[in-house]
Scaffold this active site. Sequence first.
Site, PDB file in Angstrom:
ATOM      1  N   GLU A 273      32.272  39.045  27.634  1.00 46.22           N
ATOM      2  CA  GLU A 273      32.719  40.348  28.143  1.00 46.22           C
ATOM      3  C   GLU A 273      33.643  40.165  29.337  1.00 46.22           C
ATOM      4  O   GLU A 273      33.374  40.693  30.416  1.00 46.22           O
ATOM      5  CB  GLU A 273      31.512  41.168  28.595  1.00 46.22           C
ATOM      6  CG  GLU A 273      30.446  41.373  27.568  1.00 46.22           C
ATOM      7  CD  GLU A 273      29.143  41.901  28.188  1.00 46.22           C
ATOM      8  OE1 GLU A 273      28.956  41.763  29.410  1.00 46.22           O
ATOM      9  OE2 GLU A 273      28.335  42.438  27.440  1.00 46.22           O
ATOM     10  N   GLY A 275      36.554  40.708  31.954  1.00 38.64           N
ATOM     11  CA  GLY A 275      37.372  41.842  32.392  1.00 38.64           C
ATOM     12  C   GLY A 275      38.473  41.364  33.303  1.00 38.64           C
ATOM     13  O   GLY A 275      39.634  41.248  32.923  1.00 38.64           O
ATOM     14  N   CYS A 342      42.506  59.417  55.772  1.00 41.68           N
ATOM     15  CA  CYS A 342      41.880  59.550  57.100  1.00 41.68           C
ATOM     16  C   CYS A 342      40.579  58.759  57.190  1.00 41.68           C
ATOM     17  O   CYS A 342      39.487  59.331  57.327  1.00 41.68           O
ATOM     18  CB  CYS A 342      41.633  61.023  57.399  1.00 41.68           C
ATOM     19  SG  CYS A 342      43.137  61.973  57.238  1.00 41.68           S
TER      20      CYS A 342
HETATM   21  C1  LIG Z   1      27.633  43.435  32.147  1.00 42.13           C
HETATM   22  C2  LIG Z   1      29.008  43.122  32.580  1.00 42.13           C
HETATM   23  N1  LIG Z   1      29.823  42.492  31.720  1.00 42.13           N
HETATM   24  C3  LIG Z   1      31.095  42.192  32.064  1.00 42.13           C
HETATM   25  C4  LIG Z   1      31.612  42.515  33.312  1.00 42.13           C
HETATM   26  C5  LIG Z   1      33.007  42.143  33.639  1.00 42.13           C
HETATM   27  O1  LIG Z   1      33.061  41.228  34.654  1.00 42.13           O
HETATM   28  P1  LIG Z   1      34.415  40.507  35.080  1.00 42.13           P
HETATM   29  O2  LIG Z   1      35.418  41.571  35.344  1.00 42.13           O
HETATM   30  O3  LIG Z   1      34.055  39.753  36.286  1.00 42.13           O
HETATM   31  O4  LIG Z   1      34.822  39.615  33.947  1.00 42.13           O
HETATM   32  C6  LIG Z   1      30.788  43.144  34.239  1.00 42.13           C
HETATM   33  C7  LIG Z   1      31.291  43.442  35.586  1.00 42.13           C
HETATM   34  O5  LIG Z   1      30.638  43.702  36.522  1.00 42.13           O
HETATM   35  C8  LIG Z   1      29.453  43.470  33.865  1.00 42.13           C
HETATM   36  O6  LIG Z   1      28.632  44.082  34.706  1.00 42.13           O
END
Ligand SMILES: Cc1ncc(COP(=O)(O)O)c(C=O)c1O
Length: 415
Positions: A273, A275, A342
Site C-alpha cells: 500500500e 503512497g 493567522c
Molecule cells: C494502513 C496504511 N497503509 C498505507 C499507508 C501509506 O503510507 P505511505 O504514504 O508512507 O506509503 C498508510 C499511511 O499512513 C497507512 O496507514
Amino acid sequence: MTGFHLKNNRWYSDGVPLSKVAEKVGTPCYVYSLPAFEARWKEIDQAYKSIPHLVAYSIKTNDNLSVIKTLAKLGSGADVVSGGELFKARKAGVPANKIIFAGVAKTDDEIAYALKEGIRFFNVESIPEIVAINGVAGKLRKIAPIAIRFNPNVDALTHHYISTGKKENKFGVFLGDLDKVMETVRRCQSVHWTGVHAHIGSQMTQTASVGKSARVVEQIVMKLRREGFPIHTVNLGGGYGIDYQGEKPPKPSQYASLVLPVIKRLNATLLLEPGRYISGNSGALLTKVVYVKQSGKKTFYIVDAGMGDLIRPALYEAYHRIAPVEGSQKPAQTVDVVGPICESTDFFAKNRKLPLVNRGDLLVVLSAGAYGSVMGSTYNSRPLAPEVVTRGNRFAIARQRQTREDLVRLEKFVL
Ligand SMILES: Cc1ncc(COP(=O)(O)O)c(C=O)c1O
C-alpha cells in the site's frame, strides 16, 4: 525529462515551465507530473515481479481523480480508508477487487457500501470491528473477506507522529490478542479470514524495520495456518520514504530483497500500500511572493499559499525544499517563508537560505505531492488551490480552484 527539474534556471514539471502554469492558472496551485507517478508505481511493481502481488496505491496521500486513473490504467489497486476514498477509487476506474479498505473507525454504512461494491477485503483493525463487519455482512447475506491488521510492535524509526506499528499506537490488533481474534472469527459466520496486514509507519529511510515486520507477519501466518485459517495474502502496507532534504531512502528493490524470501516461503500473494513513495516527489506547490517584509533583523517572504494548502510543516515541522521558479542564481539571504494565515505555525521554512526575491516572484515548494492537497482546508475562508497535471509539454487543470461562492454553497441563513 520526467518530473520536477531545473533547466537553464527555470523549474519545470516534465516539459512544462512552472511559470507558464502560474500565468494560466494563478497561484497557489498544485502541479503533478503524471509520468513521475507512473515511473514510481512501476518501480515498486517491478521489484516484486517474481511473485504474485498487487501494488494498491494509498490514495490518502493524493486522491486527485486524474492521478488515481493514471495509476489504475497501469494495473494499480487502491488502499482506501473511508467511504469517500472508496467512491473516488471506483469513480477513477479502480476495479473493486483491487480495493482494500483500512482504517480504525469504519462505520456500518461504510462497511455496507464496500460489501455492495465487492472490494477485495477489509483490513480489520480491532475485535469489535470483526463483529461489526460480520453483522453488516450477515444482514446483506454476504460473506465479508477480511485481513487482520496486527500491530507487530516494530519501530519504523520515523517521526513519532507517523509511526504506527508500536504497541502504544491505535492501529492494528495487539499481538497478544491473537487467540481472542481466532475465537471471534470462528464465531462469525459472515466473515472469511484470508489475509494478515501490518503497516508500521511512514517515511521510513531504512529497510531493517520492514524486514523485521515481515518476519513477525510470517510467524503469525504460520500459526494461523496451523490453526486451520486459510491465510493466503500478506499485506505489508506502505511506508517507503522519499528524499525531502537529502535523505537517501532505500530503493523498492532493497526492501524487496528482505520481503521476497518471506513471501516465497509462505507461498502467499503480497499486497503493498505505498503512497508517499509514488506521490511525494511527483507533486509540487506553486506560490507567489505577496510581500517581502523586513522585521528588525528578520526577513520574511510572505507568500500566497498557507498551511491550509500544505499543512506538513505546521503539523510535523516537515521540511520542504523551496526554490524560485526562475532566478535561483541570485544571491541568497536567510529568511522565513510564511503564509497568509493567522497562525504562527503557518510557515513553509524557517531560517532558510534562499535567493533574493521581489514582490510577485514565484516560488516552488517541492515534494508536496503526498499529504499535501488532501489535507487542504479552507481555514480563514481561503478557497482550496487547484490541481494541475502535466505530461510531456502539455498541462491541464485536473481540479478547478474553489471560488468564493463555493465557500458558502452548503450554507443557508437559518433560525
Ligand atoms: C494502513 C496504511 N497503509 C498505507 C499507508 C501509506 O503510507 P505511505 O504514504 O508512507 O506509503 C498508510 C499511511 O499512513 C497507512 O496507514
